[in-house]
Enzyme design. Sequence first.
Site, PDB file in Angstrom:
ATOM      1  N   GLU A   1      42.034 -22.195  27.655  1.00 12.86           N
ATOM      2  CA  GLU A   1      41.008 -23.051  28.241  1.00 12.86           C
ATOM      3  C   GLU A   1      40.755 -22.551  29.664  1.00 12.86           C
ATOM      4  O   GLU A   1      41.681 -22.480  30.467  1.00 12.86           O
ATOM      5  CB  GLU A   1      41.479 -24.506  28.272  1.00 12.86           C
ATOM      6  CG  GLU A   1      41.550 -25.141  26.902  1.00 12.86           C
ATOM      7  CD  GLU A   1      42.122 -26.551  26.910  1.00 12.86           C
ATOM      8  OE1 GLU A   1      41.655 -27.366  26.107  1.00 12.86           O
ATOM      9  OE2 GLU A   1      43.043 -26.833  27.710  1.00 12.86           O
TER      10      GLU A   1
ATOM     11  N   ASN B   1      44.249 -31.236  25.146  1.00 15.85           N
ATOM     12  CA  ASN B   1      45.157 -32.350  25.422  1.00 15.85           C
ATOM     13  C   ASN B   1      44.442 -33.689  25.580  1.00 15.85           C
ATOM     14  O   ASN B   1      45.017 -34.737  25.295  1.00 15.85           O
ATOM     15  CB  ASN B   1      46.017 -32.057  26.651  1.00 15.85           C
ATOM     16  CG  ASN B   1      47.149 -31.109  26.302  1.00 15.85           C
ATOM     17  OD1 ASN B   1      47.609 -31.079  25.171  1.00 15.85           O
ATOM     18  ND2 ASN B   1      47.592 -30.312  27.251  1.00 15.85           N
TER      19      ASN B   1
ATOM     20  N   HIS C   1      44.471 -22.272  31.108  1.00 15.24           N
ATOM     21  CA  HIS C   1      45.485 -23.002  30.353  1.00 15.24           C
ATOM     22  C   HIS C   1      45.769 -22.312  29.024  1.00 15.24           C
ATOM     23  O   HIS C   1      44.970 -22.361  28.101  1.00 15.24           O
ATOM     24  CB  HIS C   1      45.050 -24.456  30.139  1.00 15.24           C
ATOM     25  CG  HIS C   1      46.063 -25.264  29.390  1.00 15.24           C
ATOM     26  ND1 HIS C   1      45.737 -26.186  28.421  1.00 15.24           N
ATOM     27  CD2 HIS C   1      47.419 -25.253  29.454  1.00 15.24           C
ATOM     28  CE1 HIS C   1      46.843 -26.709  27.931  1.00 15.24           C
ATOM     29  NE2 HIS C   1      47.872 -26.161  28.534  1.00 15.24           N
TER      30      HIS C   1
ATOM     31  N   SER D   1      48.493 -28.278  32.349  1.00 15.55           N
ATOM     32  CA  SER D   1      47.844 -28.860  31.172  1.00 15.55           C
ATOM     33  C   SER D   1      47.292 -30.243  31.486  1.00 15.55           C
ATOM     34  O   SER D   1      46.517 -30.790  30.719  1.00 15.55           O
ATOM     35  CB  SER D   1      48.844 -28.970  30.020  1.00 15.55           C
ATOM     36  OG  SER D   1      49.942 -29.754  30.427  1.00 15.55           O
TER      37      SER D   1
END
Length: 271
Positions: free
Chosen positions: A139, A177, A127, A106
Amino acid sequence: QVAAASGHTVVLVDQSDEILKKSTKGIEESLKRVTKKKFADQPEAGAEFIKKTLKNLTTSTDAASVVHSTDLVIEAIVENLEVKNKLFKTLDKFAPEHTIFASNTSSLQITKMANATTRQDRFGGLHFFNPVPMMKLVEVIKTPMTSQKTFESLMDFSRAVGKSPVSCKDTPGFIVNRLLVPYMMEAVRLFERGDASKEDIDVAMKLGAGYPMGPFELLDYVGLDTSKYIIDGWHSLEPNNPLFAPSPLLNKLVEEKKLGKKTGEGFYKYK
């Protein structure tokens, strides 16, 4: 679980048989929860679905010995670049030429992992979000070396396991993130300055922004050590970026081993 449930043959690899037994049991329990909803009126079809899914799943403690018959390797081990690169280097020697490597990191750079192998063009990021059976997003990360064919294969795989893929370049934190971690850190700074209580900040973001969890609840859920690790990594990449500035309070809690839900206490206490 989601790969096996969508008809893929999966080999789950971990460090010991004990961990693998626990993982398989966890998958079985999770499948039972899924089938309760999915096959509410057809318990027999539900039982068949579980049986079929588990049939697609085998386990091993030796990644090198099983990688020779795989099309895709998804790495989801500890968030440590050295450890990941060591694994990828080994697997690179044993995997067939066509095998695509992907990391579920991540916060780490995919490019740095790809460079540890001889298959930079067959390397990308996948991800997934926790809890994976429930969360629809993946992702898909493309490095400057990822081939278009590899990228399309990763997008296709994400759709084949029932997810909605979004694409992003290999930039710190990707999309979610990169926006989420600075937001949580900003909430901590707001609390550190004494501008609002953590309870009120959480309520405000849930009721005012429609978030399912407030930032402090989310930090405790993710793990304060994980959040600190991410922000420290980004801070070392961009020391002058105020969004990535470390937080004295977060550092103090991690030092005291108050890491959130998993230790029973973080910003909040848990029974």
